[in-house]
Design an enzyme around this catalytic site. Structure first.
Site, PDB file in Angstrom:
ATOM      1  N   HIS A 201       1.066 -11.659   2.381  1.00 57.08           N
ATOM      2  CA  HIS A 201       0.003 -10.904   1.722  1.00 57.08           C
ATOM      3  C   HIS A 201      -0.742 -11.697   0.653  1.00 57.08           C
ATOM      4  CE1 HIS A 201      -1.189  -6.624   0.143  1.00 57.08           C
ATOM      5  NE2 HIS A 201      -2.222  -7.405   0.302  1.00 57.08           N
TER       6      HIS A 201
ATOM      7  N   TYR B 258       0.814  -1.219   0.000  1.00 49.60           N
ATOM      8  CA  TYR B 258       0.000   0.000   0.000  1.00 49.60           C
ATOM      9  C   TYR B 258       0.848   1.270   0.000  1.00 49.60           C
ATOM     10  CZ  TYR B 258      -3.700  -3.206   1.669  1.00 49.60           C
ATOM     11  OH  TYR B 258      -4.591  -4.241   1.828  1.00 49.60           O
TER      12      TYR B 258
END
Length: 266
Positions: free
Chosen positions: A102, A41
């Site tokens: 992730h 992010y």
């Protein structure tokens, strides 16, 4: 692992810079205690800034981050170890509450990444190990691969993608399901059932969708940059859907997946 204060968290994807930090700090002030970010992010520094600026004690916050997304460079043990260390630096924390792998691109990734993440749990720097976008077969492999519990599998889940099979697989185990995109990026607002149930309870469609997820024992991490929406989403914690409401949402037949790489075999 999650309690009443952390069962509804804040997804921070795209919240960056001063504006993003202000939004995250406003979320903490409004009552959010679970913050979810990721290396991908590129906003861990923003999350760390908001935590540092908040009047809420660090011990009262649950901070999760994720490393080794399939879009990141080729994963090696050294890459993963450095990535985690950099996450600590950007977040300005000496402990991460939940560290996820992730999104693997195959089980080779899992076999490389998870043992490195386990090192940080063993050292005490990370409290809990999680995985994200893992299939049932992936979770099974992960459980065999490491000696610490897999505390969470973060996957896309909402009324248009209810994840019945995954929820059934995880039910009664040590692994919580954490739902990202729990509002299907707004797609759920077009469902008559959700709109009508919202009117029935004098609530908003987002609150109804989140209350439905919470009713399933799931932890949800909606993302919004609007302070008003932040506060409205929190009302889901006190919104009690009756059995008829839940069954009506369960009966929605439309299916929609927001994140669906062509190579992924669900």
């Amino acid at each position: 692992m999650f309690d009443d204060d952390t069962r509804l968290g804040l997804g921070t994807y795209s919240l960056k810079g001063d504006e993003g930090a202000d939004t995250i700090e406003a979320a903490i002030d409004a009552g959010y205690r679970h913050l979810d970010t990721a290396r991908l992010y590129e906003n861990e520094e923003t999350v760390g800034e908001a935590i540092a600026a908040s009047d809420v004690d660090r011990e009262d916050l649950f901070v999760a981050t994720k490393v080794a997304h399939f879009e990141e460079p080729e994963k090696t043990e050294e890459y993963v170890r450095t990535a985690v260390e950099e996450s600590f630096e950007r977040l300005r924390l000496d402990r991460i509450d939940l560290l996820y792998h992730h999104w693997p691109k195959g089980q080779d990734d899992i076999e490389t990444v998870l043992p490195v993440l386990e090192e940080f749990v063993a050292s005490g720097d990370v409290s809990n190990l999680g995985v994200s976008n893992y299939t049932i077969d992936d979770v099974s492999l992960a459980r065999d691969l490491v000696d610490v519990p897999i505390e969470a599998n973060q996957v896309e889940m909402h009324p248009l993608l209810p994840q019945e099979e995954m929820r059934q697989y995880l039910y009664g185990s040590d692994t919580d399901l954490v739902a990202y995109s729990p509002l299907a990026q707004g797609e759920v607002f077009e469902e008559d059932a959700i709109v009508e149930i919202a009117e029935k309870h004098d609530a908003s469609p987002p609150a109804v969708s989140l209350a439905w997820a919470l009713s399933k024992g799931v932890t949800a991490i909606p993302r919004t940059s609007s302070v008003d929406h932040l506060r409205d989403n929190l009302t889901a914690r006190d919104l009690e859907l009756d059995d008829e409401d839940v069954k009506r949402i369960d009966a929605i037949t439309r299916r929609h997946r927001c994140e669906d790489p062509s190579w992924m075999s669900w």
